[in-house]
Design a protein around this motif. Sequence first.
Motif, mmCIF file in Angstrom:
data_model
loop_
_atom_site.group_PDB
_atom_site.id
_atom_site.type_symbol
_atom_site.label_atom_id
_atom_site.label_comp_id
_atom_site.label_asym_id
_atom_site.label_seq_id
_atom_site.Cartn_x
_atom_site.Cartn_y
_atom_site.Cartn_z
ATOM 1 N N ALA A 188 -13.617 -7.707 -25.013
ATOM 2 C CA ALA A 188 -13.686 -8.699 -25.820
ATOM 3 C C ALA A 188 -12.751 -8.471 -27.044
ATOM 4 O O ALA A 188 -11.850 -9.416 -27.514
ATOM 5 N N VAL A 189 -12.603 -7.109 -27.590
ATOM 6 C CA VAL A 189 -11.801 -6.952 -28.731
ATOM 7 C C VAL A 189 -10.196 -7.279 -28.491
ATOM 8 O O VAL A 189 -9.703 -8.129 -29.353
ATOM 9 N N PRO A 190 -9.452 -6.583 -27.451
ATOM 10 C CA PRO A 190 -7.871 -7.201 -27.296
ATOM 11 C C PRO A 190 -8.099 -8.595 -27.154
ATOM 12 O O PRO A 190 -6.943 -9.307 -27.266
ATOM 13 N N ALA A 191 -8.959 -9.040 -26.167
ATOM 14 C CA ALA A 191 -8.724 -10.528 -26.122
ATOM 15 C C ALA A 191 -9.102 -11.418 -27.415
ATOM 16 O O ALA A 191 -8.271 -12.474 -27.513
ATOM 17 N N ALA A 192 -9.890 -10.952 -28.130
ATOM 18 C CA ALA A 192 -10.138 -11.534 -29.603
ATOM 19 C C ALA A 192 -8.948 -11.732 -30.435
ATOM 20 O O ALA A 192 -8.442 -12.649 -31.089
ATOM 21 N N ALA A 193 -8.136 -10.193 -30.531
ATOM 22 C CA ALA A 193 -6.905 -10.077 -31.095
ATOM 23 C C ALA A 193 -5.762 -11.003 -30.760
ATOM 24 O O ALA A 193 -5.092 -11.697 -31.385
ATOM 25 N N PHE A 194 -5.875 -11.084 -29.310
ATOM 26 C CA PHE A 194 -4.807 -12.084 -28.818
ATOM 27 C C PHE A 194 -4.931 -13.357 -29.126
ATOM 28 O O PHE A 194 -4.080 -14.026 -29.681
ATOM 29 N N GLY A 195 -6.131 -14.024 -29.089
ATOM 30 C CA GLY A 195 -6.348 -15.263 -29.432
ATOM 31 C C GLY A 195 -6.264 -15.581 -30.912
ATOM 32 O O GLY A 195 -5.814 -16.682 -31.415
ATOM 33 N N ALA A 196 -6.680 -14.725 -31.550
ATOM 34 C CA ALA A 196 -6.551 -14.927 -33.347
ATOM 35 C C ALA A 196 -4.906 -14.868 -33.470
ATOM 36 O O ALA A 196 -4.728 -15.545 -34.463
#
Length: 317
Positions: A188-196
């Motif tokens: 979740a965290v790397p994917a969220a950073a990518f999306g943000a």
Amino acid sequence: MTRVVGVAVARALVLLVVVSVLVFCATELLPSDAAQSRTGGRAGAEQLAQLREELGLHLPAWQRYLSWLAGLCRGEAGTSLVTDRPVTQIVAERLPATLTLAGCALAVAVPLTLLLAWLVGTASPRWRGPFTALVTGVAAVPQVVFATGLVVLFAVVLGWFPPVSLLPVAGASPFDAERLMLPSLALAVPAAAFGAGLLGGAVADTGRRPHVRDAVARGLPRHRVALRHVAPFLLAPAVRVLAMTAGALVAATAVIEMMFGYAGLGELLVSSIGTRDTPVVQAVAMLAAVVVLAGSALADVLSALSDPDRGGVRAPA
């Protein structure tokens, strides 16, 4: 809207056919074929030739591809070369575990993406640079490195998780909260950073629109400006970015499942590549492609519905 739906579905179907060709060609390039894998390389030339004829491997590649594709359309993915079981049965056994892991990761990634994007897009010029650099740095960290860092932090340093729970355990349930926590965070965290990182720019651009500046100049409360004047113009880009985030998350499950010994489809795919179990590899790869392309088509439709420039949701005057 009917046209938008038709175009999205047609694009998804065309891309699915292209993916099926790529998957079939990739499995054709594996060092050994199905006959050699089934016999373990111990059969003679005559036995191999007979088995290849039984499996249809003597046919041209294009005929085998069409036969395989027709089987997929009928819901038949063949038989595993390792276990001699129907591939659909093997996939069905692993699917709930992967859906659970992906669901938990998405439940964390979606709100985290929106929160980080809002912080990046609304930060003052002094803090926007550091926020953006932090988000970009987290997104750039490889999944394996990030997952290893989580294990070291939570299991070794803090001791919140016993190290044995992070290793493959025979008969362990993939639905245990203890076994879901770290893999979900690692996804979740790397994917969220990518999306943000993608959505933060849209937040900043929306904040500079004339109607938003006018609302701020009129002294409207900050939360009212955000909900009534900014959010409607962020729905379309947010849907697109969240779809891309979900796709990146799904693509990363294979690495994370292997690392944590999580018995899902990603682990099945990697192990089947190692054993040259071609039918299983093809089935899992196509299922992942269907999920990603279906999500992309749905995102196109939802973004069209929510795009103010297309006549969708409009911000109030």
